[in-house]
Design an enzyme around this catalytic site. Structure first.
Site, PDB file in Angstrom:
ATOM      1  N   LYS A 170       0.817  -1.207   0.000  1.00  0.00           N
ATOM      2  CA  LYS A 170       0.000   0.000   0.000  1.00  0.00           C
ATOM      3  C   LYS A 170       0.856   1.264   0.000  1.00  0.00           C
ATOM      4  O   LYS A 170       0.516   2.250  -0.641  1.00  0.00           O
ATOM      5  CB  LYS A 170      -0.947  -0.003   1.210  1.00  0.00           C
ATOM      6  N   VAL A 171       1.957   1.238   0.717  1.00  0.00           N
ATOM      7  CA  VAL A 171       2.876   2.383   0.746  1.00  0.00           C
ATOM      8  C   VAL A 171       4.168   1.944   0.088  1.00  0.00           C
ATOM      9  O   VAL A 171       4.813   0.997   0.532  1.00  0.00           O
ATOM     10  CB  VAL A 171       3.158   2.867   2.194  1.00  0.00           C
TER      11      VAL A 171
END
Length: 347
Positions: free
Chosen positions: A342-343
């Protein structure tokens, strides 16, 4: 088959957009004061946020008369070269606000003389804390790796940025976006063209995705989603660049996905491209573009009934639904594409 997180979050977009628009429109004066002594906008982003920045660039240049460019973060983080950024409004975009490269580049821009804005879903994040004005989107937590509601709320924040910079548009048109996105979700899922396009794309190794102008960022984002969630080769191109040579790759095994708002100066060219693709014996699948693009395409998904300047907030939605359906048709989990988090941190 159970509903994917990605599909759930696609359905959450109308509410997320409404919260974001209602929350950010009161910030117009903050943006105007910060930007008063600037003349140029520099967008700093990666991934889906970079595609949002492409929308921001076209919106700013076409409706505020300011020059807008996309930053190369490596100038700050790898080459470590200072530039004269006086008179520049630096706008950093990151869904989490935690990508170190983006935070470092915004800090660099401030040291070089720029005024700074953050667009992020991460209230209290390092990026939000680093900026003079933080435009916090209200997408809520996003669990699926492919960005959906965080992407469209970024577009909403950039629409507000454009208004704060004096865009020659009607702010009330932005308020109509959430209801129109809700309608588009329902219409896309009921469309007979959806399974037809999914079946066609499931039989080929890749596709070209093309748009131009304010819709160009949508084409880039759709191509990214096809690569991320479906593992197909997808080339995102302006149709002007496509016509300069890469049109040769469009054939029976490489269809074209063409995106356009229902109005605006780039629509006729998109329709003409669909006709050319089909004339060459390839399939052209339209997203948006009204009756003109639908009539020129092999099959088409209707886009939002919105003015061109805000059309990208709804134009990506049929593409998101298409990608989620295609991933499942290929036996893939759209929520957790291989190799992605996600990051994303970059050097």
């Amino acid at each position: 088959m159970s509903t994917s997180r990605m599909r759930t979050e696609i359905g959450e977009q109308p509410a997320a957009l409404r919260r974001t628009i209602d929350g950010l429109l009161p910030r117009l004066s903050d943006i105007g004061r910060l930007a008063r002594d600037t003349r140029q906008v520099l967008f700093i982003a990666r991934g889906s946020s970079d595609n949002a920045a492409v929308y921001g660039r076209y919106l700013v240049e076409s409706h505020t008369g300011r020059l807008a460019t996309l930053a190369a973060p490596s100038i700050a983080t790898t080459y470590k070269r200072d530039l004269d950024l006086s008179g520049v409004l630096a706008v950093a975009i990151s869904q989490s606000g935690k990508t170190e490269e983006i935070v470092q580049t915004l800090d660099w821009a401030a040291r070089c003389g720029a005024r700074t804005v953050a667009v992020t879903n991460g209230a209290g994040s390092p990026l939000a804390e680093a900026a003079e004005v933080a435009l916090i989107t209200e997408a809520g937590e996003e669990l699926a790796v492919p960005a959906t509601k965080t992407y469209t709320t970024q577009l909403a924040a950039l629409a507000v940025l454009g208004l704060g910079l004096g865009a020659d548009v009607d702010a009330e048109e932005l308020r109509g976006v959430p209801d129109e996105v809700a309608r588009v979700i329902e219409a896309t899922e009921a469309s007979a063209a959806l399974p037809e396009i999914v079946a066609a794309l499931a039989r080929v190794p890749g596709a070209v995705v093309s748009g131009r102008g304010i819709a160009f960022g949508t084409a880039l984002e759709l191509a990214l989603k096809i690569k991320e969630a479906c593992y197909l080769h997808a080339m995102g191109l302006s149709y002007a660049d496509l016509l300069h040579g890469p049109i040769a790759v469009v054939d029976a095994q490489t269809p074209a996905l063409l995106v356009a708002a229902d109005s605006g100066p780039t629509l006729p060219g998109t329709v003409a491209l669909a006709e050319r693709v089909r004339g060459a014996g390839a399939q052209a699948f339209g997203i948006g573009g009204g009756a003109g693009l639908a009539g020129a395409s092999t099959a088409a998904l209707a886009g939002p009934d919105l003015p061109e300047w805000v059309a990208p907030l709804g134009l990506i939605v049929p593409g998101q639904i298409l990608v989620e359906n295609l991933a499942r048709a290929l036996g893939l989990d759209p929520d957790v594409p291989r190799g992605l988090n996600k990051v994303t941190q970059t050097d």
